[in-house]
Design a protein around this motif. Structure first.
Motif, short mmCIF file in Angstrom:
data_model
loop_
_atom_site.label_atom_id
_atom_site.label_comp_id
_atom_site.label_asym_id
_atom_site.label_seq_id
_atom_site.Cartn_x
_atom_site.Cartn_y
_atom_site.Cartn_z
N SER A 124 0.89 -1.21 0.28
CA SER A 124 0.20 -0.10 0.03
C SER A 124 0.83 1.56 0.04
N THR A 125 1.97 1.01 0.43
CA THR A 125 2.84 2.42 0.70
C THR A 125 3.07 3.10 -0.72
N ASP A 126 3.77 1.79 -1.52
CA ASP A 126 4.31 1.86 -2.90
C ASP A 126 3.60 2.19 -4.21
N TYR A 127 2.36 1.33 -3.85
CA TYR A 127 1.00 1.65 -5.05
C TYR A 127 0.04 1.61 -3.83
N PRO A 128 0.00 2.93 -4.01
CA PRO A 128 -1.05 3.68 -2.97
C PRO A 128 -2.76 3.75 -3.79
N ILE A 129 -3.11 3.54 -4.89
CA ILE A 129 -3.81 3.35 -5.32
C ILE A 129 -5.26 1.76 -5.94
N GLN A 130 -6.17 1.60 -5.78
CA GLN A 130 -6.41 0.32 -5.90
C GLN A 130 -6.93 0.26 -7.40
N ALA A 154 -7.59 15.70 -6.70
CA ALA A 154 -7.36 17.08 -6.25
C ALA A 154 -5.47 16.50 -5.61
N LYS A 155 -6.25 15.47 -4.67
CA LYS A 155 -5.02 14.89 -4.36
C LYS A 155 -4.11 14.53 -4.79
N HIS A 156 -3.59 14.37 -6.63
CA HIS A 156 -3.26 13.86 -7.65
C HIS A 156 -2.46 15.01 -8.00
N GLY A 157 -3.32 16.26 -8.11
CA GLY A 157 -3.06 17.46 -9.09
C GLY A 157 -3.38 16.76 -10.51
N LEU A 158 -4.64 16.23 -10.58
CA LEU A 158 -4.88 15.64 -12.26
C LEU A 158 -5.62 16.43 -12.72
N SER A 159 -5.97 16.71 -13.96
CA SER A 159 -7.34 16.89 -14.45
C SER A 159 -7.52 16.61 -15.95
N SER A 160 -9.18 16.11 -15.63
CA SER A 160 -9.24 15.52 -17.48
C SER A 160 -8.58 16.33 -18.49
N GLY A 161 -7.75 14.80 -18.98
CA GLY A 161 -7.34 14.94 -20.71
C GLY A 161 -5.40 14.63 -19.97
N LYS A 219 -4.91 8.27 -20.66
CA LYS A 219 -5.22 8.91 -19.78
C LYS A 219 -6.14 9.67 -19.13
N VAL A 220 -6.24 10.45 -18.38
CA VAL A 220 -7.65 10.75 -17.16
C VAL A 220 -8.90 10.96 -17.31
N ARG A 221 -9.87 10.87 -16.88
CA ARG A 221 -11.04 10.90 -16.86
C ARG A 221 -11.86 11.18 -15.54
N ILE A 222 -11.74 12.60 -15.28
CA ILE A 222 -12.34 12.76 -13.44
C ILE A 222 -13.72 13.13 -13.58
N THR A 223 -14.00 11.78 -12.85
CA THR A 223 -15.63 12.08 -12.98
C THR A 223 -15.81 11.85 -11.70
N PRO A 224 -17.09 11.61 -10.95
CA PRO A 224 -17.86 11.28 -9.91
C PRO A 224 -18.35 9.69 -9.95
N VAL A 229 -1.67 0.71 -8.05
CA VAL A 229 -0.70 0.97 -8.75
C VAL A 229 -0.66 2.25 -7.82
N ALA A 230 0.66 3.01 -8.65
CA ALA A 230 0.89 3.86 -8.49
C ALA A 230 1.36 4.86 -9.59
N ILE A 231 0.81 6.09 -9.57
CA ILE A 231 0.90 7.69 -10.71
C ILE A 231 1.88 8.22 -11.02
N LYS A 232 2.39 8.57 -11.94
CA LYS A 232 2.83 10.10 -12.15
C LYS A 232 2.58 11.19 -13.46
#
Length: 842
Positions: A712-718, A754-761, A776-781, A837-840
């Motif tokens: 969970s530390t190295d790869y914090p995202i499910q 917001a936590k990871h500084g990501l926006s759609s696209g 590619k990222v898509r921000i959605t609730p 996973v982790a992301i950048k």
């Protein structure tokens, strides 16, 4: 010229230019202007045979040997029993798929390294001779177990299917076969050890109209069963008929099966479903409701709720003259009962009580909502519980499925019209005769998922370590590595199997598998690793007879397919390909039985026409197959209102479990826990977190799960995988229309954005120790916080950039670049929805 005629001619001209431009020569850029069409437009029926479970019919329009357009079924007016079978966007895009630029045009052999995609054309005779001779020599040197005809479901043909390769191999001593499948392996085991069923015997979807509460866990028929018939259609009709039905849907994603159709959506963390189920059970048991309302039902129809029921069954087995049941009795422990486990009593006194508050911390679902589900189940007269297959494709998904199945047992309302037991809905269908494959003389079978391991380690794999079936005992090894793979309509060769980079490395070590044959229509990621490629005919080029597949719902149907165009280039059907190989194995006469394809189809049509299952079909079947092709499409409402376990509860028929009852405590799993290798096995501990077998369902902390502190530390995202509307598994990925209509982007909750500084696209690298992908990222609730969601099935396409963990970044975005090859403890199945996973940003 009328506008309609002009559009038809334009379409034909466009298609003709496309076909001309598909040449493999250096003249590709010099497209010759086609001649204007002069022939009459032809209309034929075909089918979309992709593995979604519907096999929808399609109307194909062609002129001068060129497909001009594809339409769906609209020949009748919808009624209650007989209605249109409207294909989804995939079926409607079949013209684009047929004329795709990556169509395979001729047999080819590899000239570069496996995976490089370097091939040269060869003749069919050379291809058939190479394959036939290699099969013969490998069988002579290593035996038939060294031949593996891999799991493939990319095309559900009727006659010219991959069953033709099974027939070929069985005529030559057989091959190593498999059990289970990539969709349902763990739930099949869970259902077998609970209800004695195969996990698809829940109440028919149409009976949902008689329910007053629907609890759907990862249940998403509107996306995975999209057709105008089938489960998705039945689901919508049932919701419309059932006034006042409360619908609670539990899923990490807000799916198209909701969209206002639900009363409540509860986003859950992937892999924690068993914890939720146990908390619901705790509420129902600790409140006294079970004792007052359903205990008599449980005591009559089930084994394992309490110690007394286990002891009674143990005594019955011990007194039996059945050696297997005596072995069960020797390992059964009444102290390991469900009631004590849930309430934290007896041997479980030191474990946490399975309260709603305990589960809230694990699942992310508020305790009040968990308690409300328990209340709704208790108050419902006919609770319809259904668990989607996504739950079973987790690390130790067997436990999650069994835990959720328990909720139906606790209600005591099984056997009631409108209630269901958690299994996928039962589906009926029309009968369709197929080419007989014969029997396989090889008795051993491996799990469908362990074939990649069997390439180098098959000779040491056993029942105890890998669940091998058919060996003399637990420790007799399979004895042979896989030397030849025959892959037909099969993306599991690479793309749909776990841990793509690992699979590629296995192939590239040519001391292992010596020949890989891929029979397909397109240059798929897996085909690039083949040694010989056989170009199959597409559905619109085929004559065939197909039924409505396995999830077509209440309406059954048969399509008498007629080729709209002649097979293009040098493509041949799987029947023709197998017959040519049979020639070089000395069994051509036995394979064909002296019949042409036309004669086979006529024979199979007559068997289909005469089946009692198909009585009452509309329109009536004509006398011959050729006449049936002119009509094209036949349908019949199957009038199947199956109620889960009714024959047992209401009819007294024993279940196919060792006890004949519902097994909350599974005697077979108690035996496997005592004898199979697993995490803490005294015989051979694997040390793999969550690799455990227990007689009762238990929530298990697994590798890469929400509670796995090791990763969970190295790869914090499910990361949650799901099925998109633009593909079925990986089929149709190469259709640009569908890539435009259904975006391949990872869903990210706004809080995580917001936590990871990501926006759609934004473009990101998602990675773990197994691989990296660019998406590619898509921000959605529409996705749970802390969970990213990505559609599975995108085609693996490694670029040239090295990712964060040393792997080449997969620019195609195939989720299986990130999944882990780790067979599950009971089914030895695929846990491909358990991913961290982790992301950048990139």
């Amino acid at each position: 010229m009328e506008r309609r005629s002009f559009l038809k001619m334009s379409a034909a001209l466009g298609c003709a230019a496309t076909v001309t431009g598909c040449n493999s020569s250096s003249d590709d850029a010099n497209v010759i202007p086609p001649k204007p069409p002069v022939g009459d437009e032809q209309v034929t029926w075909s089918s979309c045979l992709v593995n979604c479970g519907s096999n929808c019919p399609v109307k194909v329009f062609s002129r001068d040997g060129v497909i001009t357009r594809v339409e769906t079924d609209h020949d009748i007016t919808d009624g209650d029993d007989i209605y249109q079978v409207r294909a989804c966007a995939r079926g409607r895009s079949l013209r684009q798929r047929t004329y795709a630029v990556d169509r395979l045009k001729s047999p080819m052999k590899r000239v570069g390294k496996r995976g490089e995609g370097k091939f040269v054309p060869i003749t069919w005779d050379e291809a058939a001779k190479t394959i036939g001779n290699k099969l013969t020599s490998v069988i002579a040197e290593h035996g038939n177990k060294a031949i593996f005809r891999s799991y493939g479901s990319g095309a559900y043909y009727g006659f010219a299917s991959n069953a033709c390769f099974n027939r070929l191999l069985n005529l030559n001593g057989g091959c190593l076969s498999y059990y289970g499948n990539y969709s349902w392996a763990q739930q099949q085991e869970a259902a077998a050890h609970t209800f004695g069923t195969g996990s698809t015997k829940g109440s028919s979807t149409v009976t949902l109209s008689n329910s007053d509460f629907l609890l759907g866990i990862a249940y998403n028929p509107s996306e995975i069963r999209q057709s105008g018939s089938g489960e998705g259609y039945d689901y919508l009709k049932a919701l419309q008929k059932s006034n006042g039905l409360k619908v609670t849907m539990i899923d990490p994603r807000y799916t198209d099966s909701m969209l206002g159709k639900e009363s409540t959506w509860l986003p859950i963390r992937p892999g924690t479903d068993a914890a939720m189920a146990e908390a619901i059970a705790y509420q129902m048991i600790s409140s006294g409701w079970v004792d007052t309302n359903s205990l008599a039902f449980i005591n009559k129809y089930a084994v394992g709720f309490d110690a007394a029921s286990i002891q009674a069954q143990k005594d019955i087995f011990a007194a039996s003259d059945d050696a297997t049941k005596q072995e069960y009795a020797a390992v059964m422990n009444p102290e390991e009962n469900y009631r004590d486990y849930i309430l934290g009593l007896g041997i479980y006194a030191d474990a946490p009580k399975k309260t709603a508050e305990w589960a809230e911390k694990i699942t992310g679902i508020p305790a009040a909502q968990i308690k409300q589900i328990a209340t709704d189940l208790q108050n419902a007269k006919a609770p319809y519980i259904v668990v989607g297959a996504g739950v079973n494709r987790q690390a130790n998904g067997e436990q999650s499925m069994r835990a959720l199945y328990m909720l139906s047992v606790l209600t005591g309302k099984l056997g009631t019209l409108g209630a269901s037991n958690g299994e996928l809905p039962s589906m009926s269908g029309m009968y369709r005769a197929g080419i007989p494959a014969g029997s396989n003389p090889v008795k051993e079978k491996i799990s469908f998922f362990t074939w990649s391991e069997a390439i180098h380690h098959g000779e040491t794999m056993t029942a105890r370590s890998h669940g091998v079936k058919g060996t003399d005992d637990l420790d007799t090894p399979l004895g042979t590595n896989i030397k030849v793979i025959i892959s037909a309509s099969d993306s599991t060769l690479l793309n749909q199997h776990a841990q793509i980079n690992n699979t590629a490395e296995i192939y590239q070590d040519e001391s292992g598998v010596e020949l890989i044959v891929s029979c397909d229509c397109w240059m798929t990621p897996g085909a690039k690793f083949a040694d010989i490629i056989l170009p199959d005919t597409s559905w619109l080029e085929s004559n065939d007879l197909v039924n409505d597949s396995y999830a077509s719902g209440a309406l059954g149907y048969i399509t008498a397919m007629k080729s709209a165009i002649e097979p293009m280039w040098d493509c041949k059907s799987m029947y023709e390909a197998s017959a040519m190989i049979a020639k070089y194995m000395g069994c051509e006469a036995e394979f064909t039985e002296g019949k042409t394809e036309e004669q086979w189809l006529e024979e199979l049509y007559q068997k289909t026409k005469d089946s009692s299952t198909n009585l009452g079909v509309v329109p009536a079947f004509p006398a011959t197959y050729k006449e049936a092709q002119e009509i094209g499409f036949f349908r019949k409402h199957m009038q199947d209102d199956h109620v889960a376990l009714s024959s047992y509860i209401n009819g007294g028929e024993p279940l196919a479990t060792p006890s004949g009852k519902i097994e909350i405590y599974s005697a077979e799993l108690a035996w496997r826990a005592a004898n199979w290798d697993q995490e803490n096995s005294p015989l051979n501990p694997t040390g793999i977190k969550g690799d455990t077998i227990t007689a009762i369902p238990q929530y298990t902390v697994t590798w890469d799960g929400f509670e796995d502190e090791d990763t969970s530390t190295d790869y914090p995202i499910q990361l949650a995988g799901y099925h998109t509307k633009g593909r079925t598994h990986s089929s149709y990925h190469n259709v640009p229309w569908l890539r435009e209509a259904v975006e391949d982007a990872v869903w990210v909750n706004p809080m995580d954005g917001a936590k990871h500084g990501l926006s759609s696209g934004d473009n990101i690298e998602m990675y773990n120790e197994r691989g990296s992908i660019a998406v590619k990222v898509r921000i959605t609730p529409r996705v749970a916080p802390g969970v990213f969601a990505l559609g599975q099935g995108a085609w693996f396409n490694p670029g040239k950039t090295v990712g964060s963990t040393g792997h080449i970044i997969d620019e195609g975005g195939a989720i299986n670049s990130l999944t882990r090859y780790q067979p599950s403890p009971v089914a030895k199945g695929n846990p491909q929805h358990t991913i961290r996973v982790a992301i950048k940003k990139i």
